[in-house]
Design a protein around this motif. Structure first.
Motif, short mmCIF file in Angstrom:
data_model
loop_
_atom_site.label_atom_id
_atom_site.label_comp_id
_atom_site.label_asym_id
_atom_site.label_seq_id
_atom_site.Cartn_x
_atom_site.Cartn_y
_atom_site.Cartn_z
N ASP A 156 -7.35 0.09 -11.66
CA ASP A 156 -6.54 -1.06 -12.07
C ASP A 156 -5.39 -0.59 -12.97
O ASP A 156 -5.61 -0.11 -14.08
CB ASP A 156 -7.42 -2.06 -12.82
CG ASP A 156 -6.63 -3.27 -13.30
OD1 ASP A 156 -5.48 -3.45 -12.84
OD2 ASP A 156 -7.16 -4.03 -14.14
N LYS A 203 -8.93 3.26 -6.53
CA LYS A 203 -9.04 1.84 -6.88
C LYS A 203 -9.02 1.64 -8.40
O LYS A 203 -9.89 0.99 -8.99
CB LYS A 203 -10.33 1.23 -6.31
CG LYS A 203 -10.58 1.51 -4.84
CD LYS A 203 -9.48 0.98 -3.96
CE LYS A 203 -9.75 1.29 -2.49
NZ LYS A 203 -8.61 0.94 -1.61
N ARG A 261 -3.44 11.70 1.37
CA ARG A 261 -3.62 11.44 -0.06
C ARG A 261 -3.35 12.70 -0.87
O ARG A 261 -2.59 12.68 -1.86
CB ARG A 261 -5.04 10.95 -0.32
CG ARG A 261 -5.28 9.48 0.00
CD ARG A 261 -6.75 9.12 -0.07
NE ARG A 261 -6.97 7.68 0.00
CZ ARG A 261 -8.16 7.12 0.14
NH1 ARG A 261 -9.25 7.89 0.21
NH2 ARG A 261 -8.28 5.80 0.19
N ALA A 306 0.82 -1.22 0.00
CA ALA A 306 0.00 0.00 0.00
C ALA A 306 0.85 1.26 0.00
O ALA A 306 1.97 1.28 0.54
CB ALA A 306 -0.92 0.00 1.22
N ALA A 324 -3.96 5.70 -7.88
CA ALA A 324 -4.57 4.41 -8.21
C ALA A 324 -5.10 3.73 -6.95
O ALA A 324 -6.21 3.17 -6.96
CB ALA A 324 -3.55 3.51 -8.90
N ASP A 325 -4.33 3.79 -5.86
CA ASP A 325 -4.79 3.21 -4.59
C ASP A 325 -6.00 3.98 -4.06
O ASP A 325 -6.94 3.39 -3.51
CB ASP A 325 -3.67 3.26 -3.55
CG ASP A 325 -2.59 2.22 -3.81
OD1 ASP A 325 -2.80 1.36 -4.68
OD2 ASP A 325 -1.55 2.26 -3.13
N TRP A 326 -5.97 5.29 -4.24
CA TRP A 326 -7.03 6.17 -3.74
C TRP A 326 -8.37 5.84 -4.41
O TRP A 326 -9.38 5.63 -3.74
CB TRP A 326 -6.60 7.61 -4.00
CG TRP A 326 -7.49 8.69 -3.50
CD1 TRP A 326 -8.75 8.57 -2.98
CD2 TRP A 326 -7.17 10.09 -3.47
NE1 TRP A 326 -9.24 9.80 -2.62
CE2 TRP A 326 -8.30 10.75 -2.92
CE3 TRP A 326 -6.07 10.84 -3.85
CZ2 TRP A 326 -8.32 12.14 -2.75
CZ3 TRP A 326 -6.08 12.21 -3.67
CH2 TRP A 326 -7.21 12.85 -3.12
N GLU A 331 -2.29 5.49 2.38
CA GLU A 331 -3.22 4.46 2.86
C GLU A 331 -2.76 3.91 4.22
O GLU A 331 -3.58 3.63 5.10
CB GLU A 331 -3.31 3.32 1.84
CG GLU A 331 -3.62 3.75 0.42
CD GLU A 331 -4.89 4.58 0.33
OE1 GLU A 331 -5.95 4.11 0.77
OE2 GLU A 331 -4.82 5.71 -0.22
#
Length: 480
Positions: free
Chosen positions: A352, A350, A127, A108, A346-348, A112
């Motif tokens: 791909d 979601k 973020r 992560a 991308a993590d924020w 996150e």
């Protein structure tokens, strides 16, 4: 020379002794790492130790340990203290904890991780803060090497030309899988970096032309403009001692490392290596110029100063090799800054990242934003970057402290530097011209008066943060 050599030895001993203490406290094990568990062929890819270490070093060693250390040298040889102690007890601990916590959380991003241990409010702040900082880092790491290349290449290849070349490279390195560009060229840059550090330091030690000043002979603040050591030196040196930027970089290698037990070599070790680089350049700043006034007048931490030091210490051929190492540092941090920003977003949301189209539409706006910010004055961007960089590191240290508390581990190793850095960043925010310092000047309040308020406020904020943590500790003990 003696104090420089002692400093080098202390950094190495710091890795061996204190690094082992930090590692034992975290207790890495044989669990499967994200590189194997999630392997997506883009960002999660198993890599050998030597390659992961070199990439981590080049990720974190941007212009900070070079330009920042040279600016730190304007305070005099006392900058050695912060580089050595800050690196061992703050920066390397910070980087190790970031990398290991990312491994434990499926690779992560740091935003996150911070949100997980400090709450949703911190998650949102981190973020936004992380993406802004990363783009600012990339801007800093574009202008710096472009200026250096302008100096050593024919006149028709000016800084503007190199700026666009570097920007195009950043897009490619940010977009393609990590093993296609970064994984292949970073080892080469790594050797240039090592040659640079060894060459400059060896010349200063063995050449009769140089007399390296000893710390004990210059224990006072030697800044030509009288800037106080606290908190300005601790913000100025930044990456050479502790850097929040590293918190955004460590998760990238957490997605590629093959065993938790390699964490100390990669994360703690790379920061100690960067400390050695910063020490070399700080020493060069106080050695190659007859005074801190001359160093500051020459530009402090800018491209021309770096060129002059390389040329003076290593001659023409050695200068070219050293400059390649200096240029490699910021470029190999700029591309991973954009890459980290992509991963954070991308993590924020979601998104791909194995999908080419989606990856493209995250990457392009980041590069455009960087180009726009890059039109601002470089020195202004650097000052804001330095403060936001150290602020990010402070928040991350508090998040790591909460993790250690909840897992019944010794949290002292992160709470002490977190408390200290809280005092530094809040004092700077209240006193620095680019922050509240301009407000004091507007009302004709003398710097000496506003500085006293800033120091008091910084200490108050540090004690307040520590109090909140200790209260949280008591409540957590009650629940157990």
């Amino acid at each position: 020379m003696i104090s420089f050599i002692i400093s080098v030895i202390l950094l190495v001993l710091g890795y061996v002794i204190y690094g082992s203490i930090v590692e034992k406290n975290f207790a890495p094990d044989d669990r499967q790492t994200p590189a194997y568990a999630i392997n997506d062929g883009v960002d999660y890819i198993p890599m050998p130790l030597w390659k992961v270490y070199l990439i981590q070093l080049l990720n974190i060693a941007g212009t900070g340990p070079i330009f920042g250390a040279l600016l730190g040298a304007t305070f005099g040889p006392i900058v050695y203290f912060w580089i050595v102690l800050g690196c061992i007890f703050a920066g390397a601990v910070h980087d190790y904890m970031c990398g290991m916590l990312s491994i434990r959380n499926n690779g992560a991003s740091i935003s996150e991780i911070t949100g997980k241990y400090l709450g949703n409010g911190a998650l949102i702040i981190m973020r936004i803060f992380s993406v802004i900082l990363l783009v600012m880092c990339a801007v800093v790491f574009t202008s710096g090497p472009a200026g250096l290349l302008d100096i050593i290449t024919p006149e028709k290849y000016n800084a503007n030309f190199w700026y666009w070349v570097i920007l195009i490279y950043y897009f490619i390195a940010t977009f393609v899988p990590i093993d296609k560009v970064i994984g292949k060229i970073y080892p080469i840059f790594g050797y240039c970096l090592i040659i640079m550090a060894v060459g400059v330091s060896s010349s200063m030690i063995f050449s009769k032309e140089f007399t390296m000043p000893e710390v004990w002979s210059y224990m006072s603040n030697m800044h030509p403009k009288g800037l106080p050591v606290w908190p300005f030196m601790f913000i100025t040196v930044a990456c050479g001692a502790i850097s929040g930027f590293h918190a955004t970089q460590s998760p990238m290698m957490a997605r590629c490392i093959t065993s938790e037990k390699l964490g100390r070599k990669v994360f703690y070790g790379a920061m100690i290596s960067e400390g050695l680089i910063a020490l070399v350049w700080a020493a060069a700043g106080v050695t190659c110029y007859e005074s801190t006034s001359a160093l500051l007048a020459a530009g402090g931490g800018n491209s021309k100063v770096v060129f002059n030091i390389c040329n003076t210490t290593m001659g023409h051929i050695g200068c070219v090799l050293a400059m390649l190492g200096v240029i490699a540092c910021p470029i190999t941090s700029g591309d991973t800054a954009y890459r980290s920003a992509r991963l954070t977003i991308a993590d924020w949301f979601k998104i791909d990242q194995s999908n080419l189209k989606k990856r493209f539409f995250v990457t392009l706006p980041l590069l455009i934003s960087g180009f726009i910010i890059g039109q601002l004055d470089y020195s202004v961007v650097w000052r804001y970057f330095s403060w936001s960089n150290q602020t990010l590191a402070t928040l991350v240290l508090w998040a790591c402290s909460v993790y250690l508390l909840k897992n019944k581990k010794n949290w002292f190793i992160t709470v002490v530097p977190a408390t200290y850095m809280t005092a530094v960043v809040t004092s700077y925010f209240v006193s620095a011209p680019e922050c509240l310092g301009s407000l004091w000047a507007k009302y004709n309040i003398a710097f000496k008066t506003s500085y006293s308020y800033a120091v008091a406020f910084g200490i108050f904020c540090a004690l307040l943060a520590l109090s909140f943590f200790l209260i949280a500790e008591d409540k957590y003990k009650e629940k157990i």
